[in-house]
Scaffold this motif. Sequence first.
Motif, PDB file in Angstrom:
ATOM      1  N   GLN A  91     -18.537 -39.184  24.968  1.00 53.41           N
ATOM      2  CA  GLN A  91     -19.492 -40.214  25.435  1.00 53.41           C
ATOM      3  C   GLN A  91     -19.143 -40.531  27.036  1.00 53.41           C
ATOM      4  O   GLN A  91     -18.039 -40.708  27.578  1.00 53.41           O
ATOM      5  CB  GLN A  91     -19.046 -41.669  24.805  1.00 53.41           C
ATOM      6  N   THR A  92     -20.189 -40.480  27.821  1.00 58.33           N
ATOM      7  CA  THR A  92     -20.048 -40.788  29.329  1.00 58.33           C
ATOM      8  C   THR A  92     -20.746 -41.863  29.929  1.00 58.33           C
ATOM      9  O   THR A  92     -21.028 -42.220  31.288  1.00 58.33           O
ATOM     10  CB  THR A  92     -20.641 -39.602  30.113  1.00 58.33           C
ATOM     11  N   ASP A  93     -21.609 -42.551  29.120  1.00 64.26           N
ATOM     12  CA  ASP A  93     -22.582 -43.819  29.567  1.00 64.26           C
ATOM     13  C   ASP A  93     -23.388 -43.351  30.524  1.00 64.26           C
ATOM     14  O   ASP A  93     -23.520 -43.898  31.761  1.00 64.26           O
ATOM     15  CB  ASP A  93     -21.635 -44.885  30.214  1.00 64.26           C
ATOM     16  N   ASN A  94     -23.890 -41.913  30.500  1.00 65.17           N
ATOM     17  CA  ASN A  94     -24.977 -41.446  31.192  1.00 65.17           C
ATOM     18  C   ASN A  94     -24.291 -41.239  32.703  1.00 65.17           C
ATOM     19  O   ASN A  94     -24.842 -40.449  33.699  1.00 65.17           O
ATOM     20  CB  ASN A  94     -25.907 -42.554  31.905  1.00 65.17           C
ATOM     21  N   ALA A  95     -23.036 -41.251  32.977  1.00 68.56           N
ATOM     22  CA  ALA A  95     -22.392 -40.576  34.064  1.00 68.56           C
ATOM     23  C   ALA A  95     -22.166 -39.050  33.992  1.00 68.56           C
ATOM     24  O   ALA A  95     -22.272 -38.618  32.651  1.00 68.56           O
ATOM     25  CB  ALA A  95     -20.731 -41.254  34.385  1.00 68.56           C
ATOM     26  N   VAL A  96     -22.097 -38.346  34.929  1.00 68.32           N
ATOM     27  CA  VAL A  96     -21.919 -37.068  34.955  1.00 68.32           C
ATOM     28  C   VAL A  96     -20.492 -36.432  35.118  1.00 68.32           C
ATOM     29  O   VAL A  96     -19.826 -36.911  36.009  1.00 68.32           O
ATOM     30  CB  VAL A  96     -22.767 -36.414  36.106  1.00 68.32           C
ATOM     31  N   GLU A  97     -20.220 -35.784  34.162  1.00 66.55           N
ATOM     32  CA  GLU A  97     -18.721 -35.399  34.031  1.00 66.55           C
ATOM     33  C   GLU A  97     -19.000 -33.636  34.688  1.00 66.55           C
ATOM     34  O   GLU A  97     -19.735 -32.798  34.099  1.00 66.55           O
ATOM     35  CB  GLU A  97     -17.974 -35.266  32.747  1.00 66.55           C
ATOM     36  N   LYS A  98     -18.063 -33.101  35.242  1.00 67.57           N
ATOM     37  CA  LYS A  98     -18.256 -31.818  35.689  1.00 67.57           C
ATOM     38  C   LYS A  98     -16.821 -30.805  35.433  1.00 67.57           C
ATOM     39  O   LYS A  98     -15.662 -31.702  35.635  1.00 67.57           O
ATOM     40  CB  LYS A  98     -18.428 -31.675  37.247  1.00 67.57           C
ATOM     41  N   GLN A  99     -17.065 -29.660  35.036  1.00 66.58           N
ATOM     42  CA  GLN A  99     -15.724 -28.998  34.656  1.00 66.58           C
ATOM     43  C   GLN A  99     -16.110 -27.631  35.167  1.00 66.58           C
ATOM     44  O   GLN A  99     -16.711 -26.905  34.634  1.00 66.58           O
ATOM     45  CB  GLN A  99     -15.348 -29.030  33.389  1.00 66.58           C
ATOM     46  N   PHE A 100     -15.181 -27.063  35.983  1.00 65.21           N
ATOM     47  CA  PHE A 100     -15.165 -25.420  36.376  1.00 65.21           C
ATOM     48  C   PHE A 100     -14.634 -24.793  35.274  1.00 65.21           C
ATOM     49  O   PHE A 100     -13.856 -25.217  34.474  1.00 65.21           O
ATOM     50  CB  PHE A 100     -14.260 -25.363  37.454  1.00 65.21           C
ATOM     51  N   LEU A 101     -15.025 -23.389  35.271  1.00 64.14           N
ATOM     52  CA  LEU A 101     -14.718 -22.776  33.961  1.00 64.14           C
ATOM     53  C   LEU A 101     -13.718 -21.357  34.624  1.00 64.14           C
ATOM     54  O   LEU A 101     -14.138 -21.002  35.857  1.00 64.14           O
ATOM     55  CB  LEU A 101     -16.139 -22.003  33.704  1.00 64.14           C
ATOM     56  N   LEU A 102     -12.954 -21.159  33.690  1.00 63.12           N
ATOM     57  CA  LEU A 102     -11.985 -20.427  34.057  1.00 63.12           C
ATOM     58  C   LEU A 102     -12.756 -18.597  34.139  1.00 63.12           C
ATOM     59  O   LEU A 102     -13.440 -18.590  33.417  1.00 63.12           O
ATOM     60  CB  LEU A 102     -10.764 -20.166  33.023  1.00 63.12           C
ATOM     61  N   GLY A 103     -12.067 -17.944  34.915  1.00 58.76           N
ATOM     62  CA  GLY A 103     -12.507 -16.486  35.078  1.00 58.76           C
ATOM     63  C   GLY A 103     -13.910 -16.381  35.610  1.00 58.76           C
ATOM     64  O   GLY A 103     -14.266 -17.404  36.601  1.00 58.76           O
ATOM     65  N   ASN A 104     -14.689 -15.175  35.610  1.00 53.92           N
ATOM     66  CA  ASN A 104     -15.808 -14.939  36.241  1.00 53.92           C
ATOM     67  C   ASN A 104     -16.702 -14.664  35.241  1.00 53.92           C
ATOM     68  O   ASN A 104     -16.792 -14.399  34.218  1.00 53.92           O
ATOM     69  CB  ASN A 104     -15.349 -13.977  37.341  1.00 53.92           C
ATOM     70  N   ALA A 105     -18.142 -14.751  36.031  1.00 51.12           N
ATOM     71  CA  ALA A 105     -19.479 -14.609  35.385  1.00 51.12           C
ATOM     72  C   ALA A 105     -19.196 -13.112  34.755  1.00 51.12           C
ATOM     73  O   ALA A 105     -18.766 -12.269  35.540  1.00 51.12           O
ATOM     74  CB  ALA A 105     -20.539 -14.899  35.918  1.00 51.12           C
ATOM     75  N   PRO A 106     -19.808 -12.720  33.656  1.00 50.73           N
ATOM     76  CA  PRO A 106     -20.909 -13.585  32.760  1.00 50.73           C
ATOM     77  C   PRO A 106     -19.987 -14.426  31.792  1.00 50.73           C
ATOM     78  O   PRO A 106     -19.060 -14.049  31.447  1.00 50.73           O
ATOM     79  CB  PRO A 106     -21.516 -12.520  31.943  1.00 50.73           C
ATOM     80  N   TYR A 107     -20.566 -15.659  31.388  1.00 51.72           N
ATOM     81  CA  TYR A 107     -19.887 -16.494  30.519  1.00 51.72           C
ATOM     82  C   TYR A 107     -20.695 -16.815  29.340  1.00 51.72           C
ATOM     83  O   TYR A 107     -21.907 -16.655  29.353  1.00 51.72           O
ATOM     84  CB  TYR A 107     -19.909 -17.960  31.295  1.00 51.72           C
ATOM     85  N   THR A 108     -20.198 -16.537  28.132  1.00 49.44           N
ATOM     86  CA  THR A 108     -20.744 -16.929  27.111  1.00 49.44           C
ATOM     87  C   THR A 108     -20.274 -18.252  26.038  1.00 49.44           C
ATOM     88  O   THR A 108     -19.179 -18.370  26.474  1.00 49.44           O
ATOM     89  CB  THR A 108     -20.745 -15.761  25.954  1.00 49.44           C
TER      90      THR A 108
END
Length: 285
Positions: A91-108
Motif C-alpha cells: 500500500q502506498t496511498d497513491n505515492a510512488v515508490e521507486k527501487q533500482f534493480l541489481l545487475g544489468n538488462a535484460p531483466y525478467t
Amino acid sequence: MEKNELTPRKELKTYFETGNHPTQGQFSELIDSLRHKEDVLTNKEKAILANSLALIDNGFIYYSTNDVGNLKFRIGVSSQDEADQVVTVRQTDNAVEKQFLLGNAPYTFTVKEIAEETLKGTEYYLLRYEISPSYTIFRMFGNGLNTIPEGFDLGSLEGKRLPIQIYKQDLGRKISIVNTNIKFVNKTEVPIQYRVSGNNWSERFRAEDIVTDHYDLADHLSFNYKADLTKSNQSIQCDIFDEDTNTLLATGYLYAGQSQDAWYGGDINEIRNVRIECNYSINEK
C-alpha cells in the motif's frame, strides 16, 4: 583530527601495517570512518545519494497502489549477472515508490508471492504494468480470479523502467474467465508477433498459439501486430478467422517499407476458436 572530519583511507591502513600496535583512538577513527547499518542518513547525505543514483544505468521499478489494504505482491527480478532480487509492492496511498534493480538488462519478472486481504464478493485487484513503452498490460486477480498465479511470467523488460499500478475496485458483480483458443499461422518470411487485449485483460506480443483467460466483463478481443518491414517491398495481410466455421472476421495490413510496433488488426466478439493467417498481400487497402 577535528570533530566530524574523517581520516583518509590511506592513513587508516597505516595503523594496521605489520608490526604496528593500533591505539584505542586509532580503532575509534576506523569505526567512525565506517557506516553502521543502524545509522540514519542526514538530509545532506540523502541528497548526495539521490544525485549519485540518478547516474546509475541500471533499470528500476516504480509502483503505486491505492486502497489495497494489506495486499502484499512480491515480484522476482532476474538478470544475467546478479542473484535474483525480490521487490515487494505494498500500500502506498497513491505515492510512488521507486527501487533500482541489481545487475544489468535484460531483466525478467515473475510473481513470487501474492498475499491478499479479504475482498468483498464483487471486489477485485487490477494490475497495470508497462513492460514496453508502446503498450500496457492489464490483469485482474483476487477473490478467486486466478489470472495472476504465483509464478506468473510478467515478461522481459524492453526498456529500463517498469511502471506498476495495483488498485482495488468493486465491479458490482462476480467476474468469470472466458477462454478463446488462438492459432497463429505466419506464411511469410518476416517475423511477425501479435497481441490480444480485452476489457481489463491483455497479453504480451508473441508468435505462438495461446489460450486467453480474459473476463466476461465483455467477451470482446482486439488484435495488434508487430513487424519490421523496412527492408521488404511486399506488404502483409493478416486475416482473423473463426476456426469453427472458417468465417473471415477481420483483416489487418502491415505495409512494406515500414516498421509497425503495435499495428491495429481488428476485433472479434464471442468467438471461442480463432485462426490468424498472415500472407503477403496482393490487394492492399
